[in-house]
Design a protein around this motif. Structure first.
Motif, PDB file in Angstrom:
ATOM      1  N   LEU A 121     -73.162   2.290 122.466  1.00  0.00           N
ATOM      2  CA  LEU A 121     -72.732   1.183 123.312  1.00  0.00           C
ATOM      3  C   LEU A 121     -71.979   1.687 124.537  1.00  0.00           C
ATOM      4  N   ARG A 122     -71.166   2.732 124.360  1.00  0.00           N
ATOM      5  CA  ARG A 122     -70.472   3.305 125.515  1.00  0.00           C
ATOM      6  C   ARG A 122     -71.474   3.852 126.528  1.00  0.00           C
ATOM      7  N   ASP A 123     -72.510   4.532 126.042  1.00  0.00           N
ATOM      8  CA  ASP A 123     -73.529   5.066 126.945  1.00  0.00           C
ATOM      9  C   ASP A 123     -74.239   3.943 127.695  1.00  0.00           C
ATOM     10  N   LEU A 124     -74.574   2.881 126.979  1.00  0.00           N
ATOM     11  CA  LEU A 124     -75.296   1.779 127.604  1.00  0.00           C
ATOM     12  C   LEU A 124     -74.421   1.024 128.601  1.00  0.00           C
ATOM     13  N   GLU A 125     -73.126   0.928 128.335  1.00  0.00           N
ATOM     14  CA  GLU A 125     -72.215   0.331 129.315  1.00  0.00           C
ATOM     15  C   GLU A 125     -72.066   1.236 130.529  1.00  0.00           C
ATOM     16  N   ARG A 126     -71.965   2.524 130.281  1.00  0.00           N
ATOM     17  CA  ARG A 126     -71.798   3.485 131.388  1.00  0.00           C
ATOM     18  C   ARG A 126     -72.987   3.444 132.340  1.00  0.00           C
ATOM     19  N   VAL A 136     -75.767  -2.534 129.522  1.00  0.00           N
ATOM     20  CA  VAL A 136     -75.038  -3.466 128.666  1.00  0.00           C
ATOM     21  C   VAL A 136     -73.648  -3.676 129.239  1.00  0.00           C
ATOM     22  N   THR A 137     -73.107  -4.865 129.067  1.00  0.00           N
ATOM     23  CA  THR A 137     -71.724  -5.132 129.422  1.00  0.00           C
ATOM     24  C   THR A 137     -71.076  -5.860 128.245  1.00  0.00           C
ATOM     25  N   SER A 138     -69.783  -6.009 128.296  1.00  0.00           N
ATOM     26  CA  SER A 138     -69.091  -6.693 127.204  1.00  0.00           C
ATOM     27  C   SER A 138     -68.021  -7.617 127.752  1.00  0.00           C
ATOM     28  N   ASN A 139     -67.757  -8.652 126.994  1.00  0.00           N
ATOM     29  CA  ASN A 139     -66.681  -9.596 127.295  1.00  0.00           C
ATOM     30  C   ASN A 139     -65.887  -9.827 126.016  1.00  0.00           C
ATOM     31  N   PRO A 140     -64.570  -9.945 126.130  1.00  0.00           N
ATOM     32  CA  PRO A 140     -63.772 -10.125 124.917  1.00  0.00           C
ATOM     33  C   PRO A 140     -63.861 -11.548 124.376  1.00  0.00           C
ATOM     34  N   LEU A 141     -63.937 -11.665 123.066  1.00  0.00           N
ATOM     35  CA  LEU A 141     -63.795 -12.952 122.406  1.00  0.00           C
ATOM     36  C   LEU A 141     -62.314 -13.340 122.399  1.00  0.00           C
ATOM     37  N   PRO A 142     -61.970 -14.565 122.010  1.00  0.00           N
ATOM     38  CA  PRO A 142     -60.554 -14.963 122.000  1.00  0.00           C
ATOM     39  C   PRO A 142     -59.649 -14.025 121.219  1.00  0.00           C
ATOM     40  N   THR A 176     -77.014  -6.708 130.716  1.00  0.00           N
ATOM     41  CA  THR A 176     -76.818  -7.054 132.123  1.00  0.00           C
ATOM     42  C   THR A 176     -78.159  -7.524 132.694  1.00  0.00           C
ATOM     43  N   ASP A 177     -78.140  -7.976 133.926  1.00  0.00           N
ATOM     44  CA  ASP A 177     -79.404  -8.345 134.580  1.00  0.00           C
ATOM     45  C   ASP A 177     -80.342  -7.136 134.609  1.00  0.00           C
ATOM     46  N   TYR A 178     -79.784  -5.968 134.846  1.00  0.00           N
ATOM     47  CA  TYR A 178     -80.578  -4.735 134.837  1.00  0.00           C
ATOM     48  C   TYR A 178     -81.142  -4.486 133.443  1.00  0.00           C
ATOM     49  N   LEU A 215     -85.542  -4.752 130.730  1.00  0.00           N
ATOM     50  CA  LEU A 215     -86.168  -3.955 129.679  1.00  0.00           C
ATOM     51  C   LEU A 215     -86.904  -4.807 128.653  1.00  0.00           C
ATOM     52  N   GLU A 216     -86.664  -6.118 128.619  1.00  0.00           N
ATOM     53  CA  GLU A 216     -87.236  -6.933 127.547  1.00  0.00           C
ATOM     54  C   GLU A 216     -88.756  -6.856 127.525  1.00  0.00           C
ATOM     55  N   ALA A 217     -89.393  -6.979 128.678  1.00  0.00           N
ATOM     56  CA  ALA A 217     -90.860  -6.914 128.701  1.00  0.00           C
ATOM     57  C   ALA A 217     -91.357  -5.558 128.201  1.00  0.00           C
ATOM     58  N   ILE A 218     -90.608  -4.499 128.548  1.00  0.00           N
ATOM     59  CA  ILE A 218     -90.990  -3.152 128.091  1.00  0.00           C
ATOM     60  C   ILE A 218     -90.847  -3.052 126.584  1.00  0.00           C
ATOM     61  N   LEU A 219     -89.765  -3.586 126.037  1.00  0.00           N
ATOM     62  CA  LEU A 219     -89.546  -3.543 124.597  1.00  0.00           C
ATOM     63  C   LEU A 219     -90.620  -4.334 123.855  1.00  0.00           C
TER      64      LEU A 219
END
Length: 297
Positions: free
Chosen positions: A134-139, A143-149, A158-160, A164-168
């Motif tokens: 996950l760190r690699d994908l964020e870097r 991928v991005t992350s947002n905190p829950l409460p 991310t939009d980027y 990948l969805e069509a490729i997957l």
């Protein structure tokens, strides 16, 4: 390194420690990985390995805990591993070529997930390896992350990353030709089945049809597909008012591969449905696993 040479070679093959610039040492202090310009020692003794254990004990304990794979992933990021190719595919391989990455991305195409939710869908991954991926994908801004409460990070593409969805889906269709029979140790998950339906959908078989299908597998897996005149939306969870509920047991892949007749499978109890049987015939035509690879080469 102390310990047996065959074990060391298996370890190097498993974790791709083949670069001659890297040296690996195992002793009673732990595992040290060194290169021309760095040295990293993990001093946390592997769980289940007794103090004073052999080098082989340490090596196997580190491998089984996932700490070595996590450490090597961190090193790869730190040293900007390169294939020496000025090529878009090489850049993609630097990100997507790591073990587990494609399956993490598969699950994130179904919806945002916390690390704990990702672990539940990938029961063989270790927390350390998942965190490193996950760190690699964020870097790399996939991928991005947002905190829950409560502060727990929740990961999403991310939009980027969404690109990948069509490729997957294409990769999933390609790989489905090698599925064969389900192995005893293999599981299915909600996310894997959502992606399976998305990747095998045939729009030409869905013309002039508007129907909602709900698929129930065992006690836990629930997903639905809304077909609308050649288009489909597949998502996890139940449907509000499904036109057909399918309970395929272990026969879903056989149904989608055309290996069994839909109506015969209902008649003999292999597949249970609630709704019109004709909709099951349409389902089998719309969601079709491609024919297996035969005579390759």
């Amino acid at each position: 390194m102390g310990g047996s040479l065959p074990l060391y070679r298996r370890f190097c093959d498993r974790f791709h420690v083949s670069d001659t610039r890297w040296k690996l040492k195992v002793d009673q202090q732990g595992v040290t990985i060194a290169g021309d310009h760095f040295q990293l020692t993990t001093t946390v003794w592997p769980d289940g390995v007794p103090a004073g254990g052999t080098a082989d004990d340490v090596l196997l304990g580190m491998a089984e805990s996932g700490r070595v794979e996590s450490t090597l992933s961190e090193l790869a990021a730190m040293t900007r591993r390169s294939y020496g190719q000025y090529c878009g595919l090489a850049r993609a391989e630097e990100i997507l070529g790591e073990r587990w990455v494609l399956l993490i991305l598969r699950d994130l195409t179904v919806g945002p997930r916390t690390a704990a939710e990702l672990e539940r869908g990938l029961p063989l991954i270790s927390p350390e390896v998942l965190a490193a991926r996950l760190r690699d994908l964020e870097r790399t801004h996939v991928v991005t992350s947002n905190p829950l409460p409560d502060g727990t990070p929740r990961y999403r593409l991310t939009d980027y990353g969404v690109e990948l969805e069509a490729i997957l889906l294409r990769l999933g269709t390609w790989g489905a030709r090698l599925l064969g029979t389900q192995r005893p140790e293999e599981i299915v998950t909600t996310a894997s089945q959502v992606v399976a339906l998305r990747s095998t959908f045939r729009p030409e078989q869905a013309r002039d049809l508007r129907a909602t299908y709900e698929i129930r597998i065992g006690d836990d897996i629930r997903l639905h597909a809304r077909v609308d005149d050649g288009a489909v939306r597949v998502a996890a969870g139940t449907a509000a008012r499904p036109d057909l509920v399918i309970e395929p047991g272990t026969w879903l892949k056989a149904l989608m591969a055309g290996e069994i007749d839909p109506l015969a499978a209902v008649a003999d109890g292999r597949i249970r449905i609630t709704g019109e049987p004709a909709l099951l015939v349409r389902f089998a035509a719309m969601f079709r696993v491609p024919e297996p690879v035969t005579g390759a080469g």
